[in-house]
Design an enzyme around this catalytic site. Structure first.
Site, PDB file in Angstrom:
ATOM      1  N   ALA A 109     -14.574  11.267  -4.997  1.00  0.00           N
ATOM      2  CA  ALA A 109     -14.994   9.999  -4.395  1.00  0.00           C
ATOM      3  C   ALA A 109     -14.795   8.741  -5.234  1.00  0.00           C
ATOM      4  CB  ALA A 109     -16.449  10.095  -3.971  1.00  0.00           C
ATOM      5  N   ALA A 110     -14.679   8.864  -6.571  1.00  0.00           N
ATOM      6  CA  ALA A 110     -14.626   7.631  -7.378  1.00  0.00           C
ATOM      7  C   ALA A 110     -13.261   6.954  -7.269  1.00  0.00           C
ATOM      8  CB  ALA A 110     -14.920   7.962  -8.837  1.00  0.00           C
ATOM      9  N   PRO A 111     -13.226   5.613  -7.320  1.00  0.00           N
ATOM     10  CA  PRO A 111     -14.345   4.693  -7.536  1.00  0.00           C
ATOM     11  C   PRO A 111     -15.224   4.437  -6.311  1.00  0.00           C
ATOM     12  CG  PRO A 111     -12.291   3.483  -7.352  1.00  0.00           C
ATOM     13  CD  PRO A 111     -11.915   4.933  -7.322  1.00  0.00           C
ATOM     14  N   GLY A 112     -14.818   4.863  -5.121  1.00  0.00           N
ATOM     15  CA  GLY A 112     -15.768   4.777  -4.021  1.00  0.00           C
ATOM     16  C   GLY A 112     -15.307   4.013  -2.788  1.00  0.00           C
ATOM     17  N   LYS A 114     -13.449   4.892  -0.215  1.00  0.00           N
ATOM     18  CA  LYS A 114     -13.576   5.602   1.057  1.00  0.00           C
ATOM     19  C   LYS A 114     -15.040   5.916   1.364  1.00  0.00           C
ATOM     20  CE  LYS A 114      -8.850   7.215   0.899  1.00  0.00           C
ATOM     21  NZ  LYS A 114      -8.461   6.721  -0.442  1.00  0.00           N
ATOM     22  N   ASP A 177      -9.907  13.373  -0.891  1.00  0.00           N
ATOM     23  CA  ASP A 177      -8.911  12.364  -1.260  1.00  0.00           C
ATOM     24  C   ASP A 177      -8.436  12.761  -2.660  1.00  0.00           C
ATOM     25  OD1 ASP A 177      -7.400  10.013  -1.072  1.00  0.00           O
ATOM     26  OD2 ASP A 177      -8.937   8.870  -2.122  1.00  0.00           O
ATOM     27  N   CYS A 230      -2.377   9.569  -2.242  1.00  0.00           N
ATOM     28  CA  CYS A 230      -1.618   8.309  -2.255  1.00  0.00           C
ATOM     29  C   CYS A 230      -0.223   8.582  -2.810  1.00  0.00           C
ATOM     30  CB  CYS A 230      -2.355   7.221  -3.024  1.00  0.00           C
ATOM     31  SG  CYS A 230      -2.619   7.584  -4.760  1.00  0.00           S
TER      32      CYS A 230
END
Ligand code: SAM
Length: 440
Positions: A109-112, A114, A177, A230
């Site tokens: 999740a970082a940096p956050g 999404k 992600d 990405c």
């Protein structure tokens, strides 16, 4: 100069569109923001000090000028009105199709960015559980959680395998992600080009499959699993999904409607390149077969309430709020939290925040936290100091301000968004904006 092997693969992926891509490699990168509905709504767009244009990738996603400077230092950014995010990166949350009351895991999740989108869509219902395995990156995630005013959330730092085994079948939706070779970062970060090699994409693919295997465990029957990267590489994208589906016949592809990006050989997946208006993203949507059943085998892990301390805190909170925030109050190590309801047993899962950090007990006093004010609505606060541009800048840099308020804890509000708080005493506001966030 982009690696020859990389360009060869782009030719295979893009076919007749390759020349369009090749011509775009030196263009300025796309930039964007996603609006945070926990703090504001689309009206904020007219108040922003720069031009924006809607993106096709997310309902609250906007392009911003590629040369706009200092956005991170604006009061709206500090107040969590928006999150600066690459436009095509917002697409994964669109595929997740967040519904009110969903329990959602964002595993990497970082940096956050999404997680901020997911929390905005949940609109203070359900649960967003954001995990980041790298500890110092989990702290950045936590800081963004507070800035965005997320109250119904968990932040943890745990290995995917440990977390997802313990929370088997708990989530309606899981987002992976994944860490990747970052081919979609080439224009923004030329150093990513230097780190690129064919071998690196292959080792990324192995790690991605392993994370996806763990993630699958946490998805409930009938639940959704979205995978995104990405990068453009076939082996890290279609390759990973195909292997995963071979190994997991209890998952199926969800056909996506294709209103953005370019089709892939998989009906469940989309690829976005600069040709489609983003720096580069791939996202795939899978579903665990079966009825969507609710698991009831989880117990809430409650700490014992310490009544006297809680009474002290509630008295202070009544003095701050017209209506004291509701929820399950828990005291852990002299700190007070409002936890989301019906949480599973979180022991051993590296949880560093559950719900809202309300404040801290210091000797016999209770001191409210920055996070509490950031998650509040201005209309529920008794003392408000309205800040114009000049006052907001002074406040965000840590200065004391004149205050027309009565003595007591006071929210500082810029354009109807709480950007922090202070304590008014004798018409002066003692600044409580966290030292680590102050803008120099
Ligand atoms: N979702 C984030 C966002 O939108 O802001 C970006 C996530 S980034 C693409 C991938 C994250 O995965 C990184 O924060 C990285 O530290 C983390 N990561 C690295 N290795 C990992 C692993 N083996 N398992 C899980 N996460 C990992």
């Amino acid at each position: 100069m982009l690696p020859k092997e990389f360009l060869e693969e782009m030719k295979d992926i893009l076919k007749e569109d390759y020349d369009l891509y090749a011509r775009s490699t030196d263009d300025e990168p796309f930039r964007g923001i996603s609006v945070n509905r926990l703090k504001t709504d689309e009206k904020i767009i007219g108040a922003l000090p720069f031009e924006v244009k809607k993106t096709p990738f997310y309902k609250d996603g906007y392009y911003i000028p590629c040369d706009e400077k200092g956005i991170g230092n604006t009061p709206f950014h500090s107040g969590g009105a928006f999150y600066v995010q690459e436009p095509s990166a917002m697409s994964a949350v669109t595929l997740l199709d967040v519904c009110q009351n969903d329990k959602i895991l964002d595993l990497c999740a970082a940096p956050g960015g999404k997680s901020a989108q997911i929390a905005s869509c949940l609109n203070n219902t359900g649960l967003i559980w954001s995990n980041e395995v790298v500890r110092n990156r989990a702290q950045i995630l936590l800081s963004n959680f507070e800035r965005m005013g997320i109250s119904k959330g968990i932040v943890s730092s745990c290995y995917p395998e440990v977390l997802c085994s313990k929370l088997e079948g708990y989530f309606d939706k899981v987002l992976v992600d994944a860490p990747c070779s970052g081919e979609g970062m080439f224009r923004k970060n030329p150093e990513a080009v230097l780190e690129w090699s064919r071998e690196h994409t292959v080792s990324c693919a192995e790690r991605q499959l392993s994370i996806l295997r763990s993630a699958a465990k946490a998805v409930k029957s009938g639940g959704i699993l979205v995978y995104s990267t990405c990068t453009f590489s076939y082996c890290e994208n279609e390759g990973v999904i195909k292997k995963f589906l071979e190994e997991n016949p209890d998952f199926e592809q969800c056909e996506i409607d294709g209103h953005f990006g370019r089709k892939t050989e998989l009906p469940c997946a989309v690829r976005i390149t600069p040709i489609e208006g983003g720096e580069g993203h791939f996202a795939a949507k899978l579903r665990r077969k079966g009825e969507n059943v609710t698991d009831s085998c989880f117990q809430t892990a409650k700490d014992k309430k310490q009544d006297t301390l809680l009474k002290t805190a509630l008295k202070e909170l009544e003095n701050i709020f017209y209506e004291v925030p509701k929820g399950e109050y828990n005291i852990i190590n002299d700190k007070l939290y409002i936890m989301p309801e019906n949480l599973p047993d979180m022991r051993g899962l590296g949880v560093i925040r559950a719900g809202i950090f309300v404040g801290e007990f210091k000797k016999n006093r209770f001191e409210p936290s920055h996070a509490l004010f950031m998650s509040a609505k201005p209309e529920n606060i008794r003392r408000i100091l309205k800040a114009d541009d000049d006052k907001a800048k002074k406040f965000l840099s840590g200065m004391e301000l004149d205050s027309g308020c009565q003595n007591g804890y006071t929210a500082v509000v810029y354009g109807n968004i709480i950007i922090g708080f202070g304590k008014t005493a004798d018409s002066r506001l003692k600044n409580k904006y966290p030292k680590g966030l102050r803008i120099k």
